[in-house]
Design a protein around this motif. Structure first.
Motif, PDB file in Angstrom:
ATOM      1  N   ASP A  26      -4.665  -8.412  -0.311  1.00  0.00           N
ATOM      2  CA  ASP A  26      -3.506  -8.793   0.684  1.00  0.00           C
ATOM      3  C   ASP A  26      -3.230  -8.280   1.751  1.00  0.00           C
ATOM      4  OD1 ASP A  26      -3.025 -10.904  -1.562  1.00  0.00           O
ATOM      5  OD2 ASP A  26      -1.496  -9.181  -2.289  1.00  0.00           O
ATOM      6  N   GLU A  27      -4.215  -7.175   2.058  1.00  0.00           N
ATOM      7  CA  GLU A  27      -4.279  -6.103   3.048  1.00  0.00           C
ATOM      8  C   GLU A  27      -4.212  -6.885   4.542  1.00  0.00           C
ATOM      9  OE1 GLU A  27      -3.890  -2.653   5.256  1.00  0.00           O
ATOM     10  OE2 GLU A  27      -3.627  -3.155   3.116  1.00  0.00           O
ATOM     11  N   HIS A  28      -4.799  -7.984   4.629  1.00  0.00           N
ATOM     12  CA  HIS A  28      -4.990  -8.611   5.762  1.00  0.00           C
ATOM     13  C   HIS A  28      -3.882  -9.683   6.015  1.00  0.00           C
ATOM     14  CE1 HIS A  28      -9.003  -7.075   6.046  1.00  0.00           C
ATOM     15  NE2 HIS A  28      -9.208  -7.604   4.777  1.00  0.00           N
ATOM     16  N   THR A  29      -3.009  -9.791   4.994  1.00  0.00           N
ATOM     17  CA  THR A  29      -1.733 -10.733   5.283  1.00  0.00           C
ATOM     18  C   THR A  29      -0.456 -10.236   4.929  1.00  0.00           C
ATOM     19  OG1 THR A  29      -1.923 -11.725   2.956  1.00  0.00           O
ATOM     20  CG2 THR A  29      -2.971 -12.814   4.955  1.00  0.00           C
ATOM     21  N   ALA A  30      -0.452  -9.169   4.068  1.00  0.00           N
ATOM     22  CA  ALA A  30       0.938  -8.612   3.651  1.00  0.00           C
ATOM     23  C   ALA A  30       1.502  -7.622   4.737  1.00  0.00           C
ATOM     24  CB  ALA A  30       0.715  -7.941   2.343  1.00  0.00           C
ATOM     25  N   PRO A  31       2.749  -7.749   4.961  1.00  0.00           N
ATOM     26  CA  PRO A  31       3.590  -6.609   6.056  1.00  0.00           C
ATOM     27  C   PRO A  31       3.578  -5.330   5.143  1.00  0.00           C
ATOM     28  CG  PRO A  31       4.930  -8.154   5.129  1.00  0.00           C
ATOM     29  CD  PRO A  31       3.812  -8.591   4.576  1.00  0.00           C
ATOM     30  N   ALA A  32       3.322  -4.170   6.008  1.00  0.00           N
ATOM     31  CA  ALA A  32       3.295  -2.865   5.380  1.00  0.00           C
ATOM     32  C   ALA A  32       4.390  -1.936   6.116  1.00  0.00           C
ATOM     33  CB  ALA A  32       1.665  -2.395   5.413  1.00  0.00           C
ATOM     34  N   PRO A  33       4.686  -1.164   5.280  1.00  0.00           N
ATOM     35  CA  PRO A  33       5.800  -0.108   6.304  1.00  0.00           C
ATOM     36  C   PRO A  33       5.185   0.571   7.494  1.00  0.00           C
ATOM     37  CG  PRO A  33       6.026   0.261   3.894  1.00  0.00           C
ATOM     38  CD  PRO A  33       4.924  -0.708   4.083  1.00  0.00           C
ATOM     39  N   GLU A  34       5.752   0.841   8.422  1.00  0.00           N
ATOM     40  CA  GLU A  34       4.969   1.413   9.409  1.00  0.00           C
ATOM     41  C   GLU A  34       5.048   2.871   9.024  1.00  0.00           C
ATOM     42  OE1 GLU A  34       3.737   0.127  12.374  1.00  0.00           O
ATOM     43  OE2 GLU A  34       4.200  -1.792  11.159  1.00  0.00           O
ATOM     44  N   VAL A  35       4.090   3.490   8.786  1.00  0.00           N
ATOM     45  CA  VAL A  35       3.871   4.758   8.425  1.00  0.00           C
ATOM     46  C   VAL A  35       2.557   5.054   8.905  1.00  0.00           C
ATOM     47  CG1 VAL A  35       3.629   6.418   6.469  1.00  0.00           C
ATOM     48  CG2 VAL A  35       5.151   4.674   6.294  1.00  0.00           C
ATOM     49  N   ASP A  36       2.338   6.344   9.557  1.00  0.00           N
ATOM     50  CA  ASP A  36       1.101   6.723  10.066  1.00  0.00           C
ATOM     51  C   ASP A  36       0.361   7.796   9.392  1.00  0.00           C
ATOM     52  OD1 ASP A  36      -0.876   7.508  11.879  1.00  0.00           O
ATOM     53  OD2 ASP A  36       0.467   8.315  13.434  1.00  0.00           O
ATOM     54  N   VAL A  37      -0.355   7.130   8.424  1.00  0.00           N
ATOM     55  CA  VAL A  37      -0.952   7.893   7.166  1.00  0.00           C
ATOM     56  C   VAL A  37      -1.762   9.081   7.857  1.00  0.00           C
ATOM     57  CG1 VAL A  37      -2.548   7.600   5.439  1.00  0.00           C
ATOM     58  CG2 VAL A  37      -0.883   5.825   5.863  1.00  0.00           C
ATOM     59  N   ALA A  38      -2.612   8.699   9.143  1.00  0.00           N
ATOM     60  CA  ALA A  38      -3.649   9.496   9.433  1.00  0.00           C
ATOM     61  C   ALA A  38      -2.857  10.735  10.156  1.00  0.00           C
ATOM     62  CB  ALA A  38      -4.387   8.909  10.272  1.00  0.00           C
ATOM     63  N   SER A  39      -1.783  10.789  10.452  1.00  0.00           N
ATOM     64  CA  SER A  39      -1.029  11.936  11.232  1.00  0.00           C
ATOM     65  C   SER A  39      -0.179  12.749   9.942  1.00  0.00           C
ATOM     66  CB  SER A  39      -0.052  11.572  12.114  1.00  0.00           C
ATOM     67  OG  SER A  39       0.968  10.919  11.584  1.00  0.00           O
ATOM     68  N   ALA A  40      -0.075  12.108   8.677  1.00  0.00           N
ATOM     69  CA  ALA A  40       0.791  12.761   7.829  1.00  0.00           C
ATOM     70  C   ALA A  40      -0.407  13.573   6.736  1.00  0.00           C
ATOM     71  CB  ALA A  40       1.666  11.875   7.059  1.00  0.00           C
ATOM     72  N   LEU A  41      -1.482  12.783   6.413  1.00  0.00           N
ATOM     73  CA  LEU A  41      -2.412  13.330   5.518  1.00  0.00           C
ATOM     74  C   LEU A  41      -3.657  13.717   6.212  1.00  0.00           C
ATOM     75  CD1 LEU A  41      -1.787  10.470   2.904  1.00  0.00           C
ATOM     76  CD2 LEU A  41      -0.877  12.852   2.857  1.00  0.00           C
ATOM     77  N   THR A  42      -4.344  14.872   5.634  1.00  0.00           N
ATOM     78  CA  THR A  42      -5.854  15.087   5.966  1.00  0.00           C
ATOM     79  C   THR A  42      -6.796  14.059   5.500  1.00  0.00           C
ATOM     80  OG1 THR A  42      -6.009  16.615   4.091  1.00  0.00           O
ATOM     81  CG2 THR A  42      -5.181  17.488   5.975  1.00  0.00           C
ATOM     82  N   GLU A  43      -7.996  14.198   6.230  1.00  0.00           N
ATOM     83  CA  GLU A  43      -9.038  13.350   5.900  1.00  0.00           C
ATOM     84  C   GLU A  43      -9.278  13.419   4.299  1.00  0.00           C
ATOM     85  OE1 GLU A  43     -12.427  13.057   8.095  1.00  0.00           O
ATOM     86  OE2 GLU A  43     -11.336  12.211   9.848  1.00  0.00           O
ATOM     87  N   LYS A  44      -9.295  14.705   3.873  1.00  0.00           N
ATOM     88  CA  LYS A  44      -9.328  15.191   2.614  1.00  0.00           C
ATOM     89  C   LYS A  44      -8.221  14.621   1.742  1.00  0.00           C
ATOM     90  CE  LYS A  44     -11.737  18.756   0.928  1.00  0.00           C
ATOM     91  NZ  LYS A  44     -12.092  20.003   0.824  1.00  0.00           N
ATOM     92  N   GLN A  45      -7.181  14.641   2.117  1.00  0.00           N
ATOM     93  CA  GLN A  45      -6.103  14.269   1.361  1.00  0.00           C
ATOM     94  C   GLN A  45      -6.201  12.596   1.311  1.00  0.00           C
ATOM     95  OE1 GLN A  45      -2.886  15.979   3.543  1.00  0.00           O
ATOM     96  NE2 GLN A  45      -2.652  17.526   2.054  1.00  0.00           N
ATOM     97  N   ILE A  46      -6.437  11.911   2.468  1.00  0.00           N
ATOM     98  CA  ILE A  46      -6.476  10.576   2.311  1.00  0.00           C
ATOM     99  C   ILE A  46      -7.533   9.943   1.328  1.00  0.00           C
ATOM    100  CG2 ILE A  46      -7.315   8.621   3.736  1.00  0.00           C
ATOM    101  CD1 ILE A  46      -5.904   9.905   6.178  1.00  0.00           C
ATOM    102  N   ALA A  47      -8.815  10.796   1.226  1.00  0.00           N
ATOM    103  CA  ALA A  47      -9.737  10.524   0.367  1.00  0.00           C
ATOM    104  C   ALA A  47      -9.297  10.861  -1.164  1.00  0.00           C
ATOM    105  CB  ALA A  47     -10.894  11.369   0.504  1.00  0.00           C
ATOM    106  N   ALA A  48      -8.446  11.733  -1.231  1.00  0.00           N
ATOM    107  CA  ALA A  48      -7.893  11.968  -2.772  1.00  0.00           C
ATOM    108  C   ALA A  48      -6.820  11.261  -3.141  1.00  0.00           C
ATOM    109  CB  ALA A  48      -7.394  13.415  -2.759  1.00  0.00           C
ATOM    110  N   VAL A  49      -6.012  10.934  -2.309  1.00  0.00           N
ATOM    111  CA  VAL A  49      -4.956   9.656  -2.691  1.00  0.00           C
ATOM    112  C   VAL A  49      -5.843   8.493  -3.180  1.00  0.00           C
ATOM    113  CG1 VAL A  49      -3.101   8.437  -2.112  1.00  0.00           C
ATOM    114  CG2 VAL A  49      -3.153  10.996  -1.402  1.00  0.00           C
TER     115      VAL A  49
END
Length: 150
Positions: A104-127
Protein backbone atom coordinates in the motif's frame (compact mmCIF):
# COMPACT_ATOMS: atom_id res chain seq x y z
CA UNK A 1 -10.14 -19.48 6.48
CA UNK A 2 -6.67 -20.97 6.51
CA UNK A 3 -6.35 -24.72 7.16
CA UNK A 4 -5.16 -25.70 10.63
CA UNK A 5 -1.67 -26.92 9.77
CA UNK A 6 1.27 -26.12 12.01
CA UNK A 7 3.84 -25.33 9.33
CA UNK A 8 6.74 -25.33 11.80
CA UNK A 9 6.05 -28.95 12.70
CA UNK A 10 5.62 -30.03 9.08
CA UNK A 11 8.95 -28.50 8.00
CA UNK A 12 11.11 -28.08 11.12
CA UNK A 13 14.27 -27.26 9.15
CA UNK A 14 12.61 -24.24 7.56
CA UNK A 15 11.43 -23.19 11.02
CA UNK A 16 14.93 -23.52 12.47
CA UNK A 17 16.34 -21.48 9.60
CA UNK A 18 13.79 -18.75 10.31
CA UNK A 19 14.77 -18.73 13.98
CA UNK A 20 18.37 -18.10 12.89
CA UNK A 21 17.29 -15.29 10.54
CA UNK A 22 15.36 -13.56 13.35
CA UNK A 23 18.35 -13.97 15.68
CA UNK A 24 20.54 -12.26 13.06
CA UNK A 25 18.04 -9.41 12.72
CA UNK A 26 18.06 -8.81 16.48
CA UNK A 27 21.87 -8.93 16.50
CA UNK A 28 21.87 -6.34 13.69
CA UNK A 29 19.65 -4.10 15.84
CA UNK A 30 22.07 -4.48 18.75
CA UNK A 31 25.05 -3.73 16.47
CA UNK A 32 23.21 -0.61 15.25
CA UNK A 33 22.83 0.43 18.90
CA UNK A 34 19.05 0.33 18.89
CA UNK A 35 17.58 -0.08 22.38
CA UNK A 36 16.00 -3.48 23.08
CA UNK A 37 12.73 -1.75 24.08
CA UNK A 38 12.60 -0.07 20.66
CA UNK A 39 13.06 -3.40 18.90
CA UNK A 40 10.15 -4.78 20.91
CA UNK A 41 7.99 -1.74 20.05
CA UNK A 42 8.63 -2.42 16.36
CA UNK A 43 7.65 -6.06 16.79
CA UNK A 44 4.49 -5.12 18.68
CA UNK A 45 3.43 -2.46 16.17
CA UNK A 46 3.90 -4.81 13.21
CA UNK A 47 2.00 -7.52 15.07
CA UNK A 48 -0.84 -5.04 15.77
CA UNK A 49 -1.12 -4.26 12.07
CA UNK A 50 -1.10 -7.95 11.16
CA UNK A 51 -3.45 -8.97 13.98
CA UNK A 52 -1.15 -11.62 15.46
CA UNK A 53 -2.30 -12.29 19.03
CA UNK A 54 0.48 -14.81 19.70
CA UNK A 55 3.25 -12.33 18.82
CA UNK A 56 1.48 -9.44 20.56
CA UNK A 57 1.37 -11.30 23.84
CA UNK A 58 4.98 -12.49 23.54
CA UNK A 59 6.48 -9.14 22.60
CA UNK A 60 4.40 -7.11 25.06
CA UNK A 61 5.90 -9.27 27.80
CA UNK A 62 9.37 -8.85 26.30
CA UNK A 63 8.87 -5.08 26.08
CA UNK A 64 7.90 -4.86 29.74
CA UNK A 65 10.97 -6.91 30.63
CA UNK A 66 13.04 -4.40 28.60
CA UNK A 67 11.61 -1.53 30.68
CA UNK A 68 8.64 -0.47 28.55
CA UNK A 69 5.71 1.16 30.36
CA UNK A 70 2.02 0.31 30.31
CA UNK A 71 1.15 3.84 29.16
CA UNK A 72 3.40 3.67 26.11
CA UNK A 73 2.17 0.19 25.20
CA UNK A 74 -1.42 1.41 25.54
CA UNK A 75 -0.95 4.18 22.97
CA UNK A 76 1.39 2.36 20.59
CA UNK A 77 -1.40 1.61 18.09
CA UNK A 78 -1.83 5.39 17.68
CA UNK A 79 1.72 6.49 18.47
CA UNK A 80 1.59 9.49 16.11
CA UNK A 81 -1.29 10.93 18.16
CA UNK A 82 0.79 10.99 21.35
CA UNK A 83 3.86 12.67 22.69
CA UNK A 84 5.21 9.48 24.26
CA UNK A 85 7.72 8.49 21.61
CA UNK A 86 11.12 9.94 20.79
CA UNK A 87 12.13 11.05 17.32
CA UNK A 88 14.15 7.84 16.90
CA UNK A 89 11.19 5.68 17.98
CA UNK A 90 8.83 7.54 15.65
CA UNK A 91 11.22 6.99 12.76
CA UNK A 92 11.57 3.28 13.54
CA UNK A 93 7.79 2.86 13.85
CA UNK A 94 7.21 4.74 10.58
CA UNK A 95 9.72 2.54 8.80
CA UNK A 96 8.26 -0.66 10.28
CA UNK A 97 4.74 0.35 9.25
CA UNK A 98 5.89 1.12 5.72
CA UNK A 99 7.65 -2.23 5.43
CA UNK A 100 4.57 -4.03 6.80
CA UNK A 101 2.23 -2.22 4.43
CA UNK A 102 4.66 -2.27 1.53
CA UNK A 103 1.90 -3.15 -0.96
CA UNK A 104 0.00 0.00 0.00
CA UNK A 105 3.08 2.24 0.17
CA UNK A 106 2.20 4.14 -2.99
CA UNK A 107 -1.33 5.06 -1.91
CA UNK A 108 -1.52 5.12 1.89
CA UNK A 109 -0.87 8.34 3.79
CA UNK A 110 1.98 8.08 6.26
CA UNK A 111 2.89 10.22 9.25
CA UNK A 112 5.33 13.00 8.41
CA UNK A 113 8.47 11.63 10.01
CA UNK A 114 11.96 12.20 8.64
CA UNK A 115 13.31 8.69 9.08
CA UNK A 116 16.72 9.47 7.56
CA UNK A 117 17.44 12.27 10.01
CA UNK A 118 16.46 10.24 13.09
CA UNK A 119 18.15 6.95 12.24
CA UNK A 120 21.54 6.09 10.80
CA UNK A 121 21.74 3.93 7.66
CA UNK A 122 22.77 1.01 9.86
CA UNK A 123 19.75 1.59 12.11
CA UNK A 124 17.41 1.87 9.10
CA UNK A 125 18.74 -1.44 7.80
CA UNK A 126 18.39 -3.07 11.24
CA UNK A 127 14.82 -1.85 11.76
CA UNK A 128 13.96 -3.07 8.26
CA UNK A 129 15.29 -6.53 9.07
CA UNK A 130 13.40 -6.62 12.38
CA UNK A 131 10.19 -5.58 10.58
CA UNK A 132 10.72 -8.19 7.88
CA UNK A 133 11.31 -10.99 10.36
CA UNK A 134 8.39 -10.13 12.66
CA UNK A 135 6.12 -9.95 9.62
CA UNK A 136 7.24 -13.49 8.82
CA UNK A 137 6.69 -14.65 12.39
CA UNK A 138 3.20 -13.14 12.32
CA UNK A 139 2.43 -15.14 9.20
CA UNK A 140 3.86 -18.33 10.71
CA UNK A 141 1.85 -17.95 13.93
CA UNK A 142 -1.40 -16.89 12.25
CA UNK A 143 -1.33 -19.50 9.50
CA UNK A 144 -0.39 -22.24 11.98
CA UNK A 145 -3.11 -21.12 14.43
CA UNK A 146 -0.74 -20.89 17.38
CA UNK A 147 -2.89 -20.98 20.53
CA UNK A 148 -3.27 -17.86 22.65
CA UNK A 149 -5.07 -18.52 25.90
CA UNK A 150 -4.90 -16.82 29.31
Amino acid sequence: MLPHVNISKQFPDAYKTYIELEKNAVEAAEAAELPRALVELVKIRVSQINGCAFCLRMHARDAVAAGETADRLAVLAAWWESQYFTEQEQAALTLAERITRIGDEHTAPAPEVDVASALTEKQIAAVTWVAITINGWNRIAISSHYPVAP
